[in-house]
Write a protein that holds these residues in place. Sequence first.
Motif, PDB file in Angstrom:
ATOM      1  N   MET A 134      94.720 -23.835 106.900  1.00 30.46           N
ATOM      2  CA  MET A 134      95.603 -22.935 106.173  1.00 30.46           C
ATOM      3  C   MET A 134      95.145 -21.482 106.339  1.00 30.46           C
ATOM      4  O   MET A 134      93.953 -21.179 106.226  1.00 30.46           O
ATOM      5  N   THR A 135      96.096 -20.587 106.634  1.00 27.35           N
ATOM      6  CA  THR A 135      95.804 -19.147 106.639  1.00 27.35           C
ATOM      7  C   THR A 135      96.978 -18.437 105.964  1.00 27.35           C
ATOM      8  O   THR A 135      98.094 -18.953 105.959  1.00 27.35           O
ATOM      9  N   PHE A 136      96.728 -17.226 105.467  1.00 26.21           N
ATOM     10  CA  PHE A 136      97.838 -16.545 104.801  1.00 26.21           C
ATOM     11  C   PHE A 136      98.944 -16.118 105.773  1.00 26.21           C
ATOM     12  O   PHE A 136     100.118 -16.140 105.392  1.00 26.21           O
ATOM     13  N   THR A 373     106.532  -0.821 102.124  1.00 30.18           N
ATOM     14  CA  THR A 373     105.531  -1.472 102.962  1.00 30.18           C
ATOM     15  C   THR A 373     104.140  -1.287 102.351  1.00 30.18           C
ATOM     16  O   THR A 373     103.729  -0.168 102.049  1.00 30.18           O
ATOM     17  N   ILE A 374     103.456  -2.401 102.177  1.00 26.99           N
ATOM     18  CA  ILE A 374     102.064  -2.377 101.723  1.00 26.99           C
ATOM     19  C   ILE A 374     101.196  -2.120 102.948  1.00 26.99           C
ATOM     20  O   ILE A 374     101.281  -2.856 103.933  1.00 26.99           O
ATOM     21  N   THR A 428      91.645 -10.496  99.783  1.00 24.80           N
ATOM     22  CA  THR A 428      92.775  -9.920 100.526  1.00 24.80           C
ATOM     23  C   THR A 428      93.918 -10.923 100.675  1.00 24.80           C
ATOM     24  O   THR A 428      95.089 -10.577 100.427  1.00 24.80           O
ATOM     25  N   ALA A 429      93.597 -12.150 101.085  1.00 25.11           N
ATOM     26  CA  ALA A 429      94.655 -13.148 101.298  1.00 25.11           C
ATOM     27  C   ALA A 429      95.437 -13.425 100.008  1.00 25.11           C
ATOM     28  O   ALA A 429      96.676 -13.340 100.012  1.00 25.11           O
ATOM     29  N   PRO A 430      94.766 -13.743  98.891  1.00 24.88           N
ATOM     30  CA  PRO A 430      95.553 -13.974  97.672  1.00 24.88           C
ATOM     31  C   PRO A 430      96.329 -12.738  97.196  1.00 24.88           C
ATOM     32  O   PRO A 430      97.420 -12.874  96.641  1.00 24.88           O
ATOM     33  N   THR A 431      95.786 -11.562  97.450  1.00 29.59           N
ATOM     34  CA  THR A 431      96.497 -10.338  97.059  1.00 29.59           C
ATOM     35  C   THR A 431      97.806 -10.204  97.830  1.00 29.59           C
ATOM     36  O   THR A 431      98.870  -9.919  97.265  1.00 29.59           O
ATOM     37  N   ILE A 432      97.722 -10.418  99.125  1.00 31.05           N
ATOM     38  CA  ILE A 432      98.916 -10.300  99.974  1.00 31.05           C
ATOM     39  C   ILE A 432      99.959 -11.343  99.572  1.00 31.05           C
ATOM     40  O   ILE A 432     101.152 -11.027  99.433  1.00 31.05           O
TER      41      ILE A 432
END
Length: 546
Positions: A134-136, A373-374, A428-432
Amino acid sequence: MNPLPYGSGTGTDPAGMVAAGATKMKRKPLLLIGGLGVVLVGGIVTVKLLAPPPPPNIIVIMADDHAQAAISAYGSGLIQTPNIDRLADEGILFSSSFVTNSICAPSRAVLLTGQYSHRNGLRDNLDGFDGTQMTFPKLLQNAGYETAVVGKWHLKTEPVGFDHSRVLVGQGSYYGPTFLVDGVEVEHPGYVTDLITDFALEFLETRHEDKPFFLLYNHSAPHRNWMPSPQHLDLYAGEELPLPPTFDDDYEGRPAAREADMRIDDMYLSFDLKLDAEDYEHETGTGGKAGYDSISAWVALYERMTEEEKAAWQAHYGPLNHAFAEDPPEGSELSRWKYQRYIKDYLRCVAAIDDNLGRFLDRLDELGLSDNTIVIYTSDQGFFLGEHGWYDKRFMYEESMRTPLIIRYPRGIAAGQVADALVVNLDTAPTILDFAGVPVPTEMQGRSLRALTLGRTPTDWRQGVYYHYYEYPQGWHSVRPHYGIRTDRYKLIHFYGELDVWELYDLERDPHELTNVYGDPDSADIAEELLGQLKDLQHEFGDTVR
Ligand SMILES: [Ca+2]
């Protein structure tokens, strides 16, 4: 492959709130309830379904080995980075941002998976990334995002989870780099930082406009061997940059630091410092790996330049190299000569990143994309810029454990914020995913930073960062494996294995980490408390206690 609806789970999305407000003004609704607008038209009340707020586009710009100390928004006294600073001014800067394992490929794997190295399986640069996990980016792709990666990849296996990929082969080279374009190797003349930005912009211009996008825009600069672009060769010419106060560190009380092979003093004169073969009699150091053919490596990189680039290169380095050959410095004078050449070349590579970031942000404005856009600016880890006499990273010491993290999102994040809560590259991944409205998988071990971007620090926010470095004895630089905890004030490190040494620092009293107070009776209580916290974190994250 069930696409998730955009914006799902974003009930408190500030983006949604602002977007709804804009819609309200345009359509003059009397009432807004969820996605329903009650509109008065010619005295007749009608109910219209308002379009849901568009999901944000997301861009992660990740440099390679970019220390906080080389960014003016982080207070650098060495360089001005106006475009990175612009992102900080228009968004939020995380002043206490760290990595979990300060080395290139492992850090990239942490970013993609939101999991520690022992969970995602990539502990050191010798491992390959298991792309089946799994990856974001995969989750964003499944949620309907168009996804792309350009630039550095460095995970050995090919990118998965991206609709488009144009990545450097291996570490890449500064000049005439070879890219893997959807599986095919293509060599491009030019300078790598410019090319990667060109490719990032090309994606923006050719994407499907009916979809949100995610772009991973990875620079390979300012990675070793720090070859500047022709435009930046004369930056700092004739200047003497200040030595860090710990440059002549004697490593007393820190045996792992003493035996590490990453001193500027031991850099290669050829590969690292760009001296021509006729300018010196023999190499002066191991460069971090005994037996490495530094001269052949340097010649191969130099030969990737065009004749015009070589001419610009020789115009700058030729006279300086000649002066070195005429009157070769020795001892401490040679160390300082090496530092000057190293730090200037490193900073020149950073200047190219910042210039290209300006070009990139201007184009985002022109395309009308900036507002929704983030943009995240970060690095895979920090770097030593002469502190402790070093270059490179790996250690849990501040300069390498810290990494820049800046997020700009005009529609959802107020400008000009600085957050000092402890944040990690796991976040970073959960934030995105949180901002994209995609559920965060429970196996991710970081936390969304969204509350922090709204100026709130949750009461149960982490009190310590858990760290674990592995690459030893294989690989480069002879840094012993170690794990530890960093709180807002203290750091406890265990170099395990044969060395078996503990280190404790009070960062308030000793910000340069020169005095190991582990074993000091006055520090016994805090050492015990930190050890308890460390064990709790190892248990929480499922890491083996050694
Ligand atoms: Ca790196």
